[in-house]
Design a protein around this motif. Structure first.
Motif, short mmCIF file in Angstrom:
data_model
loop_
_atom_site.label_atom_id
_atom_site.label_comp_id
_atom_site.label_asym_id
_atom_site.label_seq_id
_atom_site.Cartn_x
_atom_site.Cartn_y
_atom_site.Cartn_z
N TYR A 99 50.76 64.77 22.77
CA TYR A 99 49.91 65.29 21.44
C TYR A 99 49.18 66.98 21.13
CZ TYR A 99 49.44 60.12 21.18
OH TYR A 99 49.99 58.55 21.27
N ALA A 100 49.84 67.92 22.17
CA ALA A 100 49.45 69.23 22.07
C ALA A 100 51.22 69.67 22.47
CB ALA A 100 48.16 69.42 23.02
N GLU A 101 51.28 70.11 20.80
CA GLU A 101 52.41 70.56 20.89
C GLU A 101 52.61 72.23 20.73
OE1 GLU A 101 51.05 68.48 18.71
OE2 GLU A 101 53.06 67.22 17.74
N SER A 102 52.24 73.34 22.09
CA SER A 102 52.02 73.93 22.16
C SER A 102 52.56 75.25 21.87
CB SER A 102 50.48 74.60 23.45
OG SER A 102 52.31 74.10 24.79
N ASP A 103 53.82 74.46 21.90
CA ASP A 103 55.05 75.04 22.01
C ASP A 103 55.27 75.60 20.48
OD1 ASP A 103 55.77 72.76 22.05
OD2 ASP A 103 57.63 72.73 22.92
N SER A 104 55.40 74.34 19.57
CA SER A 104 55.69 74.54 18.48
C SER A 104 53.90 75.43 17.58
CB SER A 104 54.94 72.89 17.77
OG SER A 104 56.70 72.62 17.41
N LEU A 105 53.15 75.74 18.52
CA LEU A 105 51.68 76.43 17.75
C LEU A 105 51.49 77.82 17.74
CD1 LEU A 105 49.16 73.00 17.09
CD2 LEU A 105 50.85 74.47 15.56
N LEU A 142 47.05 58.47 12.45
CA LEU A 142 47.27 57.60 12.85
C LEU A 142 47.25 58.20 14.28
CD1 LEU A 142 50.63 57.44 11.13
CD2 LEU A 142 48.69 56.01 10.39
N VAL A 143 47.34 56.91 15.13
CA VAL A 143 47.59 57.20 16.51
C VAL A 143 48.37 58.07 16.96
CG1 VAL A 143 46.28 55.39 17.51
CG2 VAL A 143 48.79 55.10 17.03
N THR A 144 49.72 58.10 16.26
CA THR A 144 50.91 59.15 16.90
C THR A 144 50.51 59.67 16.40
OG1 THR A 144 52.21 57.95 14.88
CG2 THR A 144 52.29 56.59 16.76
N ASP A 145 50.22 60.48 15.81
CA ASP A 145 49.79 62.31 15.34
C ASP A 145 49.39 63.10 16.28
OD1 ASP A 145 49.93 61.51 12.50
OD2 ASP A 145 47.89 61.53 11.78
N GLY A 146 50.05 63.67 16.50
CA GLY A 146 50.20 65.61 17.50
C GLY A 146 49.01 66.51 16.96
N ALA A 147 49.11 67.58 17.19
CA ALA A 147 48.45 68.57 16.80
C ALA A 147 48.71 68.82 15.64
CB ALA A 147 48.16 69.71 17.31
N LEU A 151 46.87 70.01 11.71
CA LEU A 151 47.18 70.61 11.21
C LEU A 151 47.46 70.66 9.64
CD1 LEU A 151 45.80 73.71 10.76
CD2 LEU A 151 48.36 74.58 12.61
N LEU A 152 48.82 70.20 9.55
CA LEU A 152 49.04 69.90 8.79
C LEU A 152 48.83 68.92 7.51
CD1 LEU A 152 53.34 69.59 9.76
CD2 LEU A 152 52.53 71.62 8.59
N ALA A 153 47.93 68.50 7.99
CA ALA A 153 46.75 66.87 7.38
C ALA A 153 45.30 67.97 6.71
CB ALA A 153 47.49 66.03 8.00
N ARG A 154 45.59 68.54 7.72
CA ARG A 154 44.21 69.41 7.61
C ARG A 154 42.64 68.66 8.07
NH1 ARG A 154 44.46 74.74 7.90
NH2 ARG A 154 46.91 75.41 7.67
N GLN A 155 42.73 67.29 8.27
CA GLN A 155 41.91 66.15 8.54
C GLN A 155 41.77 65.40 9.88
OE1 GLN A 155 41.38 63.59 5.37
NE2 GLN A 155 43.63 62.87 5.51
N ARG A 159 39.58 63.07 18.78
CA ARG A 159 40.98 63.33 19.00
C ARG A 159 42.02 64.11 19.30
NH1 ARG A 159 45.14 58.56 19.77
NH2 ARG A 159 46.83 60.10 18.77
N ASP A 160 41.79 63.89 17.31
CA ASP A 160 43.26 65.46 16.14
C ASP A 160 42.04 66.58 16.67
OD1 ASP A 160 44.92 62.84 15.65
OD2 ASP A 160 42.28 62.17 14.08
N TYR A 161 41.16 67.13 16.25
CA TYR A 161 40.10 67.85 16.90
C TYR A 161 40.69 68.65 17.78
CZ TYR A 161 37.09 67.66 12.48
OH TYR A 161 36.52 67.56 11.26
N SER A 162 40.85 67.87 19.53
CA SER A 162 40.98 68.12 20.13
C SER A 162 42.23 68.32 20.86
CB SER A 162 40.21 67.16 21.24
OG SER A 162 38.70 66.40 21.63
#
Length: 265
Positions: A99-105, A142-147, A151-155, A159-162
């Protein structure tokens, strides 16, 4: 600081299930007055305690069909911060995770925070940026949403903020992880999630939602992201969440200055 926490979870178990709960306070709290009970149809359900790879206390039980009620409560005082992390542990929390795709960001992190060198300034900048870029909207993710998707959804929710904070910090070379907590002052009350960053030899809480004072937080679970910190895992069988209620009360709710480094104790 004295804090009283509790949780009550009701599940409809439609076929015998192997369940694991992560709702007990962490072992860092030395003086804990607590109770964990589970029952189906009023009959007690045996359970046993174990620890996961990140040190989280887990309660595992086998529940037959029926309405399962799990209740937990504890009273804690201030505890010592989590002990120093070893090199291997810091590596685990430096890598990309589900859920924290640091390489992509990495490009986003470099563009927004590349010039910040002071650790305390970096944590405050990431927290403020995420808090500004995202809107807190219950039920929006969604429970499957990652970072990245957040960011794309902006909401999102806590857990999403974290996850977004964790991914950005890891992109900048700062080990970061997720902590599930009881959060006095949170409204509406629920389980809460915050990020933690390894700065100046200790884990410091980062909560871009600013919904509860960091100094009042009570640690439950710790992990790479939400995959390691869910309050319930259904290993086998079938169970549906019917009701959940959480309470967390502190004897004081201090002002939280996001520019200060705060550890969960």
């Amino acid at each position: 600081m004295k804090r009283d926490v509790s949780a009550r979870i009701v599940l409809n178990v439609s076929e015998p299930a192997d369940l694991v709960f992560a709702i007990a306070v962490a072992r860092q709290y030395e003086s804990v007055d607590e109770r964990f009970e589970a029952s189906v149809g009023g009959e007690p359900v045996p359970h046993h305690e174990l620890s996961d790879a990140h040190g989280t206390r887990l309660h595992r039980l086998q529940a037959g069909a029926g309405e399962l009620v799990v209740e937990y409560q504890a009273s804690v005082d201030d505890a010592a911060p989590v002990p120093d992390a070893g090199e291997t542990e810091l590596l685990v929390y430096s890598r990309p995770s589900r859920y924290a795709e640091s390489d992509s960001l990495l490009p986003t992190a470099a563009a927004e925070f590349g010039g910040i060198t002071q650790p305390s300034d970096l944590l405050a900048a990431v927290s403020s940026w995420v808090g500004t870029e995202l809107a807190y909207v219950s039920g929006s993710s969604l429970v499957t949403d990652g970072a990245v998707r957040t960011l794309l959804a902006r909401q999102g929710v806590c857990r999403d903020y974290s996850h977004l904070c964790i991914a950005l910090l890891r992109s900048l070379g700062v080990p970061a992880r997720l902590a599930a907590v009881y959060a006095p002052g949170l409204s509406p009350m629920d389980f809460h999630a915050v990020a933690e960053a390894w700065v100046d030899g200790r884990w410091c809480a980062v909560d871009a939602t600013t919904l509860a004072p960091r100094s009042t937080l009570v640690r439950i679970a710790t992990g790479r992201d939400a995959a390691d910190t869910a309050f319930l895992n259904i290993v086998s069988g079938r169970a549906e969440l019917v009701d959940i209620s959480v309470s967390a009360v502190a004897d004081s709710l201090p002002y939280d200055d996001v520019t200060q480094l705060v550890s969960i104790t």
